[in-house]
Design a protein around this motif. Sequence first.
Motif, PDB file in Angstrom:
ATOM      1  N   UNK A   9       0.826  -1.303   0.125  1.00  0.00           N
ATOM      2  CA  UNK A   9      -0.078   0.047   0.031  1.00  0.00           C
ATOM      3  C   UNK A   9       0.804   1.238   0.167  1.00  0.00           C
ATOM      4  N   UNK A  10       2.211   1.201   0.087  1.00  0.00           N
ATOM      5  CA  UNK A  10       3.154   2.374  -0.019  1.00  0.00           C
ATOM      6  C   UNK A  10       4.380   1.818   0.222  1.00  0.00           C
ATOM      7  N   UNK A  11       5.012   2.420   1.257  1.00  0.00           N
ATOM      8  CA  UNK A  11       6.487   2.333   1.559  1.00  0.00           C
ATOM      9  C   UNK A  11       6.502   2.343   3.032  1.00  0.00           C
ATOM     10  N   UNK A  12       7.468   1.217   3.629  1.00  0.00           N
ATOM     11  CA  UNK A  12       7.852   1.166   4.838  1.00  0.00           C
ATOM     12  C   UNK A  12       9.391   1.066   4.845  1.00  0.00           C
ATOM     13  N   UNK A  13      10.050   1.814   5.671  1.00  0.00           N
ATOM     14  CA  UNK A  13      11.550   1.359   5.777  1.00  0.00           C
ATOM     15  C   UNK A  13      11.707   0.208   6.923  1.00  0.00           C
ATOM     16  N   UNK A  14      12.879  -0.410   7.097  1.00  0.00           N
ATOM     17  CA  UNK A  14      12.761  -1.573   7.935  1.00  0.00           C
ATOM     18  C   UNK A  14      14.368  -1.338   8.551  1.00  0.00           C
ATOM     19  N   UNK A  15      14.483  -2.285   9.459  1.00  0.00           N
ATOM     20  CA  UNK A  15      15.643  -2.645  10.071  1.00  0.00           C
ATOM     21  C   UNK A  15      16.011  -4.063   9.874  1.00  0.00           C
ATOM     22  N   UNK A  16      17.027  -4.616   9.877  1.00  0.00           N
ATOM     23  CA  UNK A  16      17.389  -5.938   9.866  1.00  0.00           C
ATOM     24  C   UNK A  16      17.561  -6.299  11.154  1.00  0.00           C
ATOM     25  N   UNK A  17      16.741  -7.330  11.604  1.00  0.00           N
ATOM     26  CA  UNK A  17      16.504  -7.971  13.153  1.00  0.00           C
ATOM     27  C   UNK A  17      17.576  -9.196  13.177  1.00  0.00           C
ATOM     28  N   UNK A  18      17.428  -9.893  12.141  1.00  0.00           N
ATOM     29  CA  UNK A  18      18.177 -11.074  12.549  1.00  0.00           C
ATOM     30  C   UNK A  18      18.264 -11.898  10.933  1.00  0.00           C
ATOM     31  N   UNK A  19      19.391 -12.462  10.641  1.00  0.00           N
ATOM     32  CA  UNK A  19      19.619 -13.209   9.647  1.00  0.00           C
ATOM     33  C   UNK A  19      19.951 -12.099   8.339  1.00  0.00           C
ATOM     34  N   UNK A  20      19.678 -12.729   7.158  1.00  0.00           N
ATOM     35  CA  UNK A  20      19.988 -11.676   6.066  1.00  0.00           C
ATOM     36  C   UNK A  20      18.807 -11.372   4.843  1.00  0.00           C
ATOM     37  N   UNK A  21      19.056 -10.442   4.407  1.00  0.00           N
ATOM     38  CA  UNK A  21      17.845 -10.055   3.515  1.00  0.00           C
ATOM     39  C   UNK A  21      18.217 -10.038   1.952  1.00  0.00           C
ATOM     40  N   UNK A  22      17.753 -11.262   1.377  1.00  0.00           N
ATOM     41  CA  UNK A  22      18.244 -11.411   0.109  1.00  0.00           C
ATOM     42  C   UNK A  22      17.167 -10.870  -1.046  1.00  0.00           C
ATOM     43  N   UNK A  23      16.181 -10.328  -0.713  1.00  0.00           N
ATOM     44  CA  UNK A  23      15.101  -9.750  -1.353  1.00  0.00           C
ATOM     45  C   UNK A  23      15.216  -8.235  -1.486  1.00  0.00           C
ATOM     46  N   UNK A  24      15.713  -7.537  -0.356  1.00  0.00           N
ATOM     47  CA  UNK A  24      16.069  -5.919  -0.301  1.00  0.00           C
ATOM     48  C   UNK A  24      14.698  -5.494  -1.162  1.00  0.00           C
ATOM     49  N   UNK A  25      13.525  -5.586  -0.483  1.00  0.00           N
ATOM     50  CA  UNK A  25      12.332  -4.786  -1.104  1.00  0.00           C
ATOM     51  C   UNK A  25      12.169  -3.631  -0.334  1.00  0.00           C
ATOM     52  N   UNK A  26      12.919  -3.343   0.743  1.00  0.00           N
ATOM     53  CA  UNK A  26      12.715  -2.166   1.568  1.00  0.00           C
ATOM     54  C   UNK A  26      13.941  -1.371   1.912  1.00  0.00           C
ATOM     55  N   UNK A  27      13.753  -0.025   2.031  1.00  0.00           N
ATOM     56  CA  UNK A  27      14.965   0.999   2.389  1.00  0.00           C
ATOM     57  C   UNK A  27      15.155   0.385   3.907  1.00  0.00           C
ATOM     58  N   UNK A  28      16.709   0.160   4.274  1.00  0.00           N
ATOM     59  CA  UNK A  28      17.022   0.074   5.557  1.00  0.00           C
ATOM     60  C   UNK A  28      17.399   1.088   6.355  1.00  0.00           C
ATOM     61  N   UNK A  29      17.021   1.285   7.454  1.00  0.00           N
ATOM     62  CA  UNK A  29      17.290   2.627   8.252  1.00  0.00           C
ATOM     63  C   UNK A  29      18.100   2.069   9.584  1.00  0.00           C
ATOM     64  N   UNK A  30      18.825   2.890  10.111  1.00  0.00           N
ATOM     65  CA  UNK A  30      19.846   2.615  11.214  1.00  0.00           C
ATOM     66  C   UNK A  30      19.159   2.300  12.364  1.00  0.00           C
TER      67      UNK A  30
END
Length: 274
Positions: A218-239
């Motif tokens: 429905x729009x945009x959500x930034x994320x933080x990686x909490x565990x593991x790895x993200x191979x999809x990279x659908x979202x902007x990552x914030x610190x």
Amino acid sequence: MTYLTSNQLKQYQEEGYLAPIDVLSKDEAFAAREEIELIEKEIPNEIDKSGRYNVHLISPKLDSIVHNSKILDVVESIIGKNILVCSTTLFIKNPYEEGFVSYHQDAKYIGLEPHNWVTAWVALTDSFEENGCMKMWPKSHLEIKDHNEKFNKGNLLTRGQTVENVPENETKLVELKAGQISLHHPKIVHGSGINKSNDRRIGFVIQSYIGTNVKQTLGKNSVQLARGEDKFNYHEVIKRTDVLMSKKNISLRNRENKYLQEIFYKGSSQKGSY
Ligand SMILES: O=C(O)CCC(=O)C(=O)O
């Protein structure tokens, strides 16, 4: 590691929620409450109403709860080992205020697809029937139900989203001690009543932990990686933050909250105060 047992997992899958789970000490929960109350004192109105989202971006204590390994262990049992956190909400009910939450399903309006996500509700105060703890309708998570949008006074949901005719006698209270959490499924019908006690009821809701395969439709959500790895990279990552109320993080939070408002009011002709 305290991953869920097969019985706990079965309960989550069959009933749509699981509680209580011990995570924080009472002192840790109280320290987080104190940090929230310090922010409320230092920057009045910053974190009330539509400011109640993503407070973990300006509060190191809330940030450390979001990334708490005990929570992530149980979340991993449900959504797998690659975990993102996409936003948080403070549900604070002050004594003698009218705040309640109508019965609703989160998946109806949050836009996260597929439903490989789970919400962790962290009790920063005790939460019980008299102060308006959550109530779940067990097994209601098998299908999406119709919702009315009521924009009704006191409703803490953005549009007063409401599933009508929930059988009260089938609902279960989710009573938690400060420091415990509950986990709920994206489609479980849940809500809560008003706070009739003399103290605040504070729920810090990690809404939600999502698998890396989950998109925001429905729009945009930034994320933080909490565990593991993200191979999809659908979202902007914030610190993450380790600084309380920094100017930079306040403006980051404002940007993220604007994105959320767009998601929550998508397609709506009316805007509420949350
Ligand atoms: O805190 C409450 O009473 C309701 C919270 C809620 O609706 C949620 O966590 O999805």
